[in-house]
Motif scaffolding. Sequence first.
Motif, PDB file in Angstrom:
ATOM      1  N   LEU A 200       0.809  -1.219   0.000  1.00  0.00           N
ATOM      2  CA  LEU A 200       0.000   0.000   0.000  1.00  0.00           C
ATOM      3  C   LEU A 200       0.843   1.269   0.000  1.00  0.00           C
ATOM      4  O   LEU A 200       0.354   2.334  -0.377  1.00  0.00           O
ATOM      5  N   GLY A 201       2.096   1.173   0.421  1.00  0.00           N
ATOM      6  CA  GLY A 201       2.979   2.335   0.307  1.00  0.00           C
ATOM      7  C   GLY A 201       3.188   2.725  -1.148  1.00  0.00           C
ATOM      8  O   GLY A 201       3.228   3.916  -1.494  1.00  0.00           O
ATOM      9  N   THR A 202       3.316   1.718  -2.016  1.00  0.00           N
ATOM     10  CA  THR A 202       3.431   1.983  -3.442  1.00  0.00           C
ATOM     11  C   THR A 202       2.138   2.583  -3.991  1.00  0.00           C
ATOM     12  O   THR A 202       2.161   3.500  -4.833  1.00  0.00           O
ATOM     13  N   VAL A 203       1.005   2.059  -3.510  1.00  0.00           N
ATOM     14  CA  VAL A 203      -0.291   2.608  -3.929  1.00  0.00           C
ATOM     15  C   VAL A 203      -0.387   4.077  -3.534  1.00  0.00           C
ATOM     16  O   VAL A 203      -0.821   4.925  -4.340  1.00  0.00           O
ATOM     17  N   LEU A 204       0.012   4.405  -2.310  1.00  0.00           N
ATOM     18  CA  LEU A 204      -0.028   5.800  -1.869  1.00  0.00           C
ATOM     19  C   LEU A 204       0.875   6.688  -2.719  1.00  0.00           C
ATOM     20  O   LEU A 204       0.525   7.843  -3.020  1.00  0.00           O
ATOM     21  N   THR A 205       2.037   6.167  -3.108  1.00  0.00           N
ATOM     22  CA  THR A 205       2.949   6.945  -3.941  1.00  0.00           C
ATOM     23  C   THR A 205       2.321   7.270  -5.296  1.00  0.00           C
ATOM     24  O   THR A 205       2.394   8.405  -5.786  1.00  0.00           O
ATOM     25  N   VAL A 206       1.686   6.278  -5.911  1.00  0.00           N
ATOM     26  CA  VAL A 206       1.021   6.492  -7.202  1.00  0.00           C
ATOM     27  C   VAL A 206      -0.139   7.471  -7.037  1.00  0.00           C
ATOM     28  O   VAL A 206      -0.326   8.385  -7.871  1.00  0.00           O
ATOM     29  N   GLN A 207      -0.929   7.294  -5.978  1.00  0.00           N
ATOM     30  CA  GLN A 207      -2.054   8.201  -5.745  1.00  0.00           C
ATOM     31  C   GLN A 207      -1.571   9.631  -5.517  1.00  0.00           C
ATOM     32  O   GLN A 207      -2.198  10.588  -5.997  1.00  0.00           O
ATOM     33  N   ARG A 208      -0.465   9.774  -4.827  1.00  0.00           N
ATOM     34  CA  ARG A 208       0.095  11.115  -4.608  1.00  0.00           C
ATOM     35  C   ARG A 208       0.524  11.745  -5.925  1.00  0.00           C
ATOM     36  O   ARG A 208       0.257  12.926  -6.178  1.00  0.00           O
ATOM     37  N   ASP A 209       1.188  10.969  -6.761  1.00  0.00           N
ATOM     38  CA  ASP A 209       1.680  11.504  -8.035  1.00  0.00           C
ATOM     39  C   ASP A 209       0.533  11.935  -8.956  1.00  0.00           C
ATOM     40  O   ASP A 209       0.704  12.834  -9.786  1.00  0.00           O
ATOM     41  N   PHE A 210      -0.613  11.276  -8.817  1.00  0.00           N
ATOM     42  CA  PHE A 210      -1.775  11.626  -9.646  1.00  0.00           C
ATOM     43  C   PHE A 210      -2.760  12.551  -8.909  1.00  0.00           C
ATOM     44  O   PHE A 210      -3.870  12.754  -9.381  1.00  0.00           O
ATOM     45  N   PHE A 211      -2.338  13.091  -7.767  1.00  0.00           N
ATOM     46  CA  PHE A 211      -3.175  13.998  -6.977  1.00  0.00           C
ATOM     47  C   PHE A 211      -4.533  13.376  -6.664  1.00  0.00           C
ATOM     48  O   PHE A 211      -5.572  14.066  -6.670  1.00  0.00           O
ATOM     49  N   ASP A 212      -4.519  12.074  -6.404  1.00  0.00           N
ATOM     50  CA  ASP A 212      -5.748  11.347  -6.070  1.00  0.00           C
ATOM     51  C   ASP A 212      -5.969  11.437  -4.554  1.00  0.00           C
ATOM     52  O   ASP A 212      -5.686  10.501  -3.810  1.00  0.00           O
ATOM     53  N   THR A 213      -6.466  12.578  -4.112  1.00  0.00           N
ATOM     54  CA  THR A 213      -6.620  12.814  -2.679  1.00  0.00           C
ATOM     55  C   THR A 213      -7.626  11.856  -2.054  1.00  0.00           C
ATOM     56  O   THR A 213      -7.392  11.318  -0.952  1.00  0.00           O
ATOM     57  N   ALA A 214      -8.739  11.633  -2.732  1.00  0.00           N
ATOM     58  CA  ALA A 214      -9.749  10.715  -2.190  1.00  0.00           C
ATOM     59  C   ALA A 214      -9.183   9.304  -2.054  1.00  0.00           C
ATOM     60  O   ALA A 214      -9.426   8.608  -1.060  1.00  0.00           O
ATOM     61  N   GLY A 215      -8.419   8.871  -3.053  1.00  0.00           N
ATOM     62  CA  GLY A 215      -7.804   7.550  -2.975  1.00  0.00           C
ATOM     63  C   GLY A 215      -6.785   7.457  -1.850  1.00  0.00           C
ATOM     64  O   GLY A 215      -6.696   6.435  -1.160  1.00  0.00           O
ATOM     65  N   MET A 216      -5.993   8.524  -1.647  1.00  0.00           N
ATOM     66  CA  MET A 216      -5.008   8.524  -0.571  1.00  0.00           C
ATOM     67  C   MET A 216      -5.692   8.413   0.791  1.00  0.00           C
ATOM     68  O   MET A 216      -5.260   7.630   1.648  1.00  0.00           O
TER      69      MET A 216
END
Length: 250
Positions: A200-216
């Motif tokens: 999930l750390g990798t998932v958070l990194t991808v979500q951060r890069d795509f500005f996916d605040t809801a996903g984060m």
Amino acid sequence: MKREIAAPVALGGLLIVGWLVTAGVKASPLLPGPGAVFSRLAGFLVDPTYWGYLGTTVLEAFGGALLGTAVALPMAALIHRSRWAAAAINPFLGATQAIPAVAIAPLLVLWIGYGLGSVIVLCALIVFFPILISTVIGLRHVDADVVDAARMDGAGGWQLLTQVEFPMALASVLGGVRNGVTLSVTGAIVGEMVMGGSGLGTVLTVQRDFFDTAGMIATVIVLALIASAAYSLIHQWERNSRVIDSFRRS
């Protein structure tokens, strides 16, 4: 409804209301409302790929917690029994906590390499200190009269440690394990973000890069639920051990 259930439900309700109000006032995509977050969370929970990421993080966190516990308990016994060991080890314990996990992670990559093993070792290093300290404190506060009585009954050093001291110090030991397990979840995420991985750390990194605040926020909620579940289970074990210990003392 029991207080143990009613209190957290009430607090959670208040937090959600505050969240709704704040998101309504701000009206910003950087602060999504509960509806958007829970919609993403529901999507994650039916996605097999997300469960794979979740399983990796759980394996890293609890593998690290087990490794840290396996090292901390014998060292706590050594410090408890040997004044020389205590004098040698104690000055370095505080220093180890001054080193941030982010600084250790690159070194582990050089020594161990990328992957599951290095993240597990990072988690073990993070959980080691609280488990060690709480165990040493628990062993030092074991009733001396009980220990003396066990010695008079012929209990040797190993028997005394495993059958008297550790069982009576179990509540303190589990208190350290409880804190350590929750920290291990943080360690797993930090390790994946710094060293890479498939959790999930990798998932958070991808979500951060795509500005996916809801996903984060949804992923952070998942991590919080994992840590809370582990914390609650160990806390219940700790409470049961205290009841047993009180019964023994009486």
